[in-house]
Design a protein around this motif. Structure first.
Motif, PDB file in Angstrom:
ATOM      1  N   ARG A   1      -6.740  11.397  10.591  1.00 11.18           N
ATOM      2  CA  ARG A   1      -5.741  10.334  10.479  1.00 11.18           C
ATOM      3  C   ARG A   1      -4.368  10.811  10.940  1.00 11.18           C
ATOM      4  O   ARG A   1      -4.001  11.973  10.768  1.00 11.18           O
TER       5      ARG A   1
ATOM      6  N   ASN B   1      -5.808   1.253  13.232  1.00  8.17           N
ATOM      7  CA  ASN B   1      -6.358   1.596  11.911  1.00  8.17           C
ATOM      8  C   ASN B   1      -5.825   2.922  11.388  1.00  8.17           C
ATOM      9  O   ASN B   1      -6.590   3.773  10.901  1.00  8.17           O
TER      10      ASN B   1
ATOM     11  N   PRO C   1      -2.636   4.874   8.925  1.00 10.36           N
ATOM     12  CA  PRO C   1      -1.652   4.616   7.865  1.00 10.36           C
ATOM     13  C   PRO C   1      -0.224   4.716   8.388  1.00 10.36           C
ATOM     14  O   PRO C   1       0.022   5.364   9.409  1.00 10.36           O
TER      15      PRO C   1
ATOM     16  N   ARG D   1      -1.327   9.866  -4.859  1.00  5.73           N
ATOM     17  CA  ARG D   1      -2.669   9.296  -4.994  1.00  5.73           C
ATOM     18  C   ARG D   1      -2.842   8.629  -6.357  1.00  5.73           C
ATOM     19  O   ARG D   1      -3.515   7.610  -6.472  1.00  5.73           O
TER      20      ARG D   1
ATOM     21  N   ASP E   1      -5.500   3.700   1.843  1.00  2.00           N
ATOM     22  CA  ASP E   1      -6.770   4.292   2.274  1.00  2.00           C
ATOM     23  C   ASP E   1      -6.618   5.730   2.782  1.00  2.00           C
ATOM     24  O   ASP E   1      -7.554   6.292   3.338  1.00  2.00           O
TER      25      ASP E   1
ATOM     26  N   ASN F   1      -6.886   9.087   1.857  1.00  2.00           N
ATOM     27  CA  ASN F   1      -7.443   9.855   0.746  1.00  2.00           C
ATOM     28  C   ASN F   1      -7.119  11.337   0.811  1.00  2.00           C
ATOM     29  O   ASN F   1      -7.335  12.050  -0.165  1.00  2.00           O
TER      30      ASN F   1
END
Length: 298
Positions: A66, A88, A90, A108, A153, A155
Motif C-alpha cells: 500500500r 484503491n 489509503p 488502529r 482498511d 491494517n
C-alpha cells in the motif's frame, strides 16, 4: 517512453516556483532561472523525476503493498482523495494525526473503535441507550470518520508515502524517515528535498500541477496492479495445468497398485506341509520267563 512531457507540464503551470527570497538553497539543482523575482523550475528534470517516481510506485503496487497519500492543503485535498480512491489506496486529507506511523497500534485502536460503533448500530444496541448517549457516540463516530475513515482498511504500515508539499507535511515526512519508509514528494522551491527519497520538483500550489503529476503516478500504480493480477492468473493457470498433467500419472499409479492387490488376492495360498507325527519307537517285549522245574522229590 516518458509518462509526461515538457509541454504538458508547462501548460499545467508546474514550472512556477516561489519568490526568490523564500527559496531553499538545497533546491538550486532543480531551478532553471529567475524571472520577475520568481524562481522557474527546470521542467526537463521534472519529467525525468516523474518517470523515476512512477517506476518505483509501479513496483510497489506490483508487489501488492500500500501507498499512503498525504495532502492536507486546501487545493490538493479533493484531487488526492479522488486519485487515491481510484487506485484503491489509503489517503490523509484532513489533519495529520501525530504518531500515525510511529504509534500505529494506537491509530488502529481508534479505527477499531469506529468499527465497534458501527457494530452497535447494526445489532440494535443503540435502541437501549438514551438520546444523549446516542448523540455523543454519533458525534464521536463522525469525528473518527473524518480523520481516519480513509485509512480504515490500512491494517499495517504503508510501504511508501506520497506527499504533496513536504514543507507543510514535515511531521509525516519525519515519521516516515524514522521508520525507513520511502517518501515520494512534490517539492517546491521553498522546501528541503534532503528528506525525500523520490523528489518531484514542481509547483505544489496549483491544482492543475498537482493533478497532472498525480495522473502520471496513478497510471503507473494501475499498471503495477494489472501486472500483479496477470501474474496471479498465470500462476493459477500453471498450477491447474500441472494438476491436469499429474492426474494421468496418479491414475496410472492407482491402477498399478490395484492390479497388484488383485493379483495378490487371486493367487492360491501356498500349501503348508503337514507336520510328521512323532511316534514313539516300539519297545521289544521281553521274552517270558520259562517256568523252572521243581526239584524232584527224593
Amino acid at each position: 517512453m516518458s509518462r509526461t512531457n515538457f509541454d504538458q507540464l508547462l501548460e499545467a503551470g508546474c514550472h512556477f516556483g516561489h519568490l526568490k527570497r523564500k527559496w531553499n538553497p538545497a533546491m538550486a539543482p532543480y531551478i532553471y532561472m529567475e524571472r520577475n523575482g520568481i524562481h522557474i523550475i527546470d521542467l526537463h528534470k521534472t519529467v525525468v523525476k516523474i518517470d523515476e517516481a512512477a517506476d518505483a510506485l509501479k513496483q510497489i503496487a506490483k508487489s501488492g503493498k500500500r501507498i499512503l497519500f498525504v495532502a492536507t492543503k486546501k487545493q490538493a485535498k479533493q484531487i488526492v482523495a479522488d486519485k487515491a480512491t481510484s487506485v484503491n489506496m489509503p489517503y490523509v486529507t484532513e489533519r495529520w494525526p501525530g504518531g500515525m506511523l510511529t504509534n500505529f497500534p494506537t491509530i488502529r485502536k481508534a479505527v477499531k473503535k469506529m468499527a465497534n460503533i458501527d457494530k452497535m448500530t447494526a445489532d440494535g444496541t443503540f435502541s437501549n441507550l438514551s438520546k444523549r448517549e446516542i448523540l455523543q457516540i454519533s458525534r464521536q463516530r463522525a469525528k473518527l470518520e473524518k480523520n481516519l475513515g480513509s485509512i480504515a482498511d490500512l491494517n499495517r504500515l504503508p510501504a511508501a508515502l506520497f506527499v504533496i508539499d513536504v514543507m507543510k507535511e514535515h511531521i509525516a515526512v519525519k515519521e516516515a524517515n524514522r521508520l525507513g519508509i520511502p517518501v515520494f514528494g512534490i517539492v517546491d522551491t521553498n522546501s528541503n528535498p534532503s528528506n525525500v527519497d523520490f523528489v518531484i520538483p514542481a509547483n505544489d500550489d496549483a491544482s492543475s500541477s498537482i493533478e497532472t503529476i498525480l495522473d502520471a503516478c496513478c497510471a503507473a500504480i494501475v499498471e503495477g496492479q494489472e501486472e500483479r493480477k496477470a501474474e496471479k492468473a498465470d500462476e493459477a493457470a500453471a498450477a491447474s495445468q500441472n494438476e491436469e498433467d499429474a492426474a494421468p500419472a496418479r491414475a496410472s499409479r492407482r491402477r498399478s497398485t490395484r492390479a497388484r492387490v488383485e493379483k495378490a488376492e487371486a493367487a492360491p495360498a501356498p500349501e503348508v506341509p503337514a507336520a510328521e507325527e512323532k511316534t514313539a519307537p516300539a519297545t521289544e517285549e521281553a521274552p517270558a520267563a520259562e517256568p523252572t522245574e521243581a526239584p524232584a522229590e527224593a
